[in-house]
Design a protein around this motif. Structure first.
Motif, PDB file in Angstrom:
ATOM      1  N   LEU A 218      18.130  15.204 -44.658  1.00 35.93           N
ATOM      2  CA  LEU A 218      19.477  14.856 -45.108  1.00 35.93           C
ATOM      3  C   LEU A 218      19.656  15.428 -46.505  1.00 35.93           C
ATOM      4  N   PRO A 219      20.549  16.406 -46.671  1.00 36.22           N
ATOM      5  CA  PRO A 219      20.710  17.011 -47.996  1.00 36.22           C
ATOM      6  C   PRO A 219      21.345  16.035 -48.978  1.00 36.22           C
ATOM      7  N   LEU A 220      20.719  15.868 -50.151  1.00 38.56           N
ATOM      8  CA  LEU A 220      21.277  14.998 -51.172  1.00 38.56           C
ATOM      9  C   LEU A 220      22.592  15.527 -51.714  1.00 38.56           C
ATOM     10  N   GLY A 221      22.825  16.836 -51.559  1.00 38.39           N
ATOM     11  CA  GLY A 221      24.087  17.412 -51.990  1.00 38.39           C
ATOM     12  C   GLY A 221      25.272  16.931 -51.188  1.00 38.39           C
ATOM     13  N   GLN A 222      25.022  16.177 -50.141  1.00 35.95           N
ATOM     14  CA  GLN A 222      26.097  15.644 -49.312  1.00 35.95           C
ATOM     15  C   GLN A 222      26.837  14.495 -50.010  1.00 35.95           C
TER      16      GLN A 222
END
Length: 772
Positions: free
Chosen positions: A196-200
């Motif tokens: 899960l990308p933290l940039g989301q």
């Protein structure tokens, strides 16, 4: 006789009237936390400028009699925002929810392991960052705030492209992504594959980030490094607001946001839009991120709450690639990829989720949540020698339910049983193009990940202020893979693994200001698809989960009347069946890699967090003077890691990395900070960071230098009037103008280890909030 009956009737009516008036001249209600999930016991409910009031009971209830309306009701609880409500008449259904406002770390209440406790009472190493810590730096990225936590490092090449390392985990090829799971408002949002990308996430909408360090599989399932728990910001009780913020900095970096919130007795809503952009320090490192977040909560009654989340993200970032030491000396801002190709990732993501909490019976509570997300993205990198272009669509569904039963256990003390299950399924459709998106598709793959988790945990309060926790989970992970276009020996395969994850923990309360804890737990990380099919080059059917036993000992406490807080943890994680790349052959100078459960890694370390708040005299010009410090020591070594090196003539050489330091681990890290806030609203935040030298390859022959950073922020924040709040600030990062690498490429075949970070840079911003 008749007169006597009339007299009795009149007196009866008068008595009923008095009772009705008395009933209308009292206030009774319930005080809950901001999430509406648990009552606040011992909260103060007072009528302003009087001695009338009450203290909430074990159910958060209170009652004040002989009230003459209208009144101003002041409701307060340690660690929470104090609110004052204007009550004009008898309220029929009075429920108050307070928002956390921790002034002292000892009073922080953390939601972890499906329960809420004060931080110092949790039998695990837990780190917490609130919105004030995020805001202490800026809202474009959580990197600086998270890096103040011991045992945690967030690395970034540009805004939105992050790699979170918890106790040195998540090192990619070195351990193959043994990372962490993520929950948002208790809702599982991690894909079944573990990513899960933290940039989301837009970090202007995040209220708290709680990190459970170490394996937590007995409740959360897979993940050797830990768990990340996010909570969104909550609207203030019975208040509406409009807020706008703007941030501008070096290298074309800016952020602007607009937020609307409204909070009522039975519901609240928070809607936020933001745009975060940077041109990037390096060529091809530009990033553009647009977020729309909607959070809503509903409280039908004091036994139920419903939380909804919805998010749309349109984001992109460039990938400049790693450089050799010679290239860094020549020009640290250059890119290794062609500027004509518009290298990087472009993607859109939609996420919706809901969580329902129900308290029923005597001591029972259930929380059930789900999430559904869709991601569509393009990835492109290349230069004059090669081009990689792929397009993928990922859908994921998660469902989690947890039931808690509070009862009297051993020796008549309080006990708690938690049991539940979690299901996650993700489908990834992946198309690879031969030479850019205008060329033909050369590979079309479908990967389906599914994980099922069942868990149970018992918690007993024993004599001598000891709390015992016993927990375990059973986990099933399955991967189905199909190649529909590229000729392969096995175009379809499935892989299924089962894992059992137990945990035992003890907490000992020495005094109200001193707690000891210890725990032993087993964690695991299923083999990722990239390791099984080796990115389409070779299948590794025999891979199993990486497993590890973690032993931990910690002490938390406060002294000097709560002014000084300390949190010390020692851990040892023995990881077995580590999935590591081994060189199997050499074809015309190109090494062919096979992934195997080939190694074992011993991770051990010490983590220390301290904070001191100066006790100020009434005549002081400051409202807050505080310092904090975080120290981390890591000794991570290969216990077993043997491989072979094959030259172009087929000659092989045995190589052993046994006893070598794991690349990417800073042995020593120190982060310290100073916070000054004057009574006039002027504030200063300063941070000093030291990172020790780090090895860049398995043989420990190459390393990068230690470095130091100094960051400072100065601002003014205050209420301009009863409705308007202003925060204006300026700041600078890396004021020492240190040359260092923000991330590394470990074991690089061509010596391209480095991703240079920005030098000295500056920013400014303003935040305006109007309430009504």
């Amino acid at each position: 006789m008749r007169d006597k009956q009339i007299f009795l009737w009149i007196n009866l009516l008068i008595w009923l009237f008095i009772q009705e008036v008395n009933g209308q001249n009292k206030i009774h209600g319930t005080v809950l936390d901001a999430n509406g999930k648990y009552p606040l016991i011992g909260a103060s409910v007072m009528i302003e400028e009087t001695s009338q009031g009450s203290i909430t009971d074990a159910h958060g209830g209170f009652e004040i009699t002989n009230v003459i309306f209208p009144v101003q009701l002041k409701i307060s609880f340690v660690g929470y925002e104090t609110i004052i409500l204007n009550v004009k008449e008898y309220p029929a259904d009075f429920i108050v929810r307070l928002i956390e406002k921790p002034q002292e770390l000892k009073e922080i209440v953390v939601s972890a392991f499906e329960g809420s406790k004060r931080l110092k009472e949790i039998p695990a190493s837990v780190a917490n960052v609130g919105f004030r810590e995020i805001e202490r730096y800026n809202l474009t990225s959580p990197q600086q705030a998270l890096n103040t936590l011991p045992g945690v490092k967030l690395e970034s090449t540009t805004i939105g492209r992050y790699s979170l390392k918890i106790r040195g985990g998540n090192l990619g090829d070195i351990g193959h992504d043994d990372g962490y799971k993520t929950y948002w408002n208790g809702i599982p949002v991690t894909l079944a594959s573990g990513g899960l990308p933290l940039g989301q996430f837009d970090y202007g909408s995040v209220e708290t980030m709680t990190i459970i360090k170490g394996p937590s599989g007995s409740i959360y399932g897979s993940g050797l490094s830990g768990v990340l728990l996010l909570e969104n910001r909550k609207p203030s009780y019975k208040q509406s607001s409009i807020q706008t913020d703007f941030f501008g900095g070096s290298y074309g970096t800016y952020r602007y946001g607009l937020t609307f919130t409204t909070g009522g007795q039975n519901s609240d809503v928070r809607l936020q839009y933001s745009n975060v952009h940077t041109d990037g320090y390096r060529e091809e490192a530009a990033s553009d991120n647009k977020y729309v977040n909607l959070n809503a909560r509903f409280f039908p009654n004091e036994k139920q709450s419903l939380s909804l989340i919805a998010q749309y993200v349109d984001r992109s970032y460039g990938i400049p690639g790693n450089l050799t030491a010679e290239q860094v000396a020549e020009d640290p801002r250059q890119s290794t990829f062609s500027r004509e190709l518009d290298n990087g990732l472009r993607g859109k993501n939609m996420l919706i989720g809901a969580s329902h909490t129900l308290r029923f019976g005597k001591g029972w509570e259930n929380n059930t949540s789900f999430s559904y997300q869709v991601y569509e993205g393009n990835f492109l990198i290349g230069n004059q020698y090669f081009t990689v272009a792929d397009r993928n669509i990922t859908t994921a569904f998660s469902l989690r339910t947890a039931t808690t039963y509070n009862f009297k256990g051993l020796f008549g003390n309080h006990a708690k049983w938690i049991f539940g299950a979690e299901y996650t399924r993700g489908i990834n459709e992946f198309n690879e193009f031969g030479n850019g998106f205008e060329s033909a598709i050369v590979s079309a793959r479908t990967a389906t990940d599914r994980s099922v988790l069942g868990f149970s945990q018992l918690e007993f309060e024993l004599p001598k202020d000891i709390t015992l926790t016993l927990g375990a989970s059973f986990n099933n992970f399955r991967l189905d893979f199909q190649e529909r276009l590229l000729p392969m020996e096995n175009p379809y395969f499935s892989k299924e693994v089962n894992d059992f994850s137990p945990r035992i923990a003890l907490t000992k309360k020495i005094s109200e200001g001193l707690f000891l804890y210890t725990n032993v737990s087993k964690g695991f990380a299923p083999p990722p698809r990239g390791a099984i099919d080796n990115n389409g080059t070779q299948l590794n059917f025999n891979l199993e989960s990486t497993k590890g036993w973690n032993k931990e000992l910690g002490i938390r406490g406060n002294t000097f009347s709560g002014q000084f807080f300390y949190d010390i943890a020692l851990y040892k994680l023995d990881v077995k069946d580590v999935i590591l790349p081994r060189v199997s052959s050499n074809l015309q100078g190109i090494e062919l890699i096979v992934n195997e459960n080939a190694g074992a890694i011993n991770r051990s370390g010490i983590e220390v967090r301290t904070e001191y708040l100066v006790r100020l005299r009434p005549e002081s010009k400051f409202s807050k003077v505080g310092v904090f410090s975080s120290y981390t020591y890591m000794n991570h070594r290969f216990e077993t890691y043997n491989t072979i090196e094959t030259d172009q003539n087929g000659q092989t050489t045995e190589i052993s990395f046994n006893g070598k330091h794991v690349p990417g681990i800073h042995p020593h890290t120190l982060v310290s900070g100073l916070d000054l806030v004057s009574k006039y609203g002027v504030y200063l935040n300063g941070t000093y960071s030291f990172y020790d030298a780090v090895y860049l390859n398995n043989s420990n022959a190459i390393s990068d230098n230690a470095y130091q950073l100094v960051d400072v922020k100065i601002g003014f924040k205050n209420s301009l009037n009863t409705n308007c709040y202003l925060d204006v600030f300026v700041g600078g990062n890396n004021l020492l103008n240190t040359s260092y690498s923000s991330t590394h490429q470990y074991n690089s075949s061509f010596g391209a280890y480095y991703d240079p970070a920005p030098g000295r840079n500056f920013y400014s911003g303003v935040n305006i909030k109007y309430t009504f």
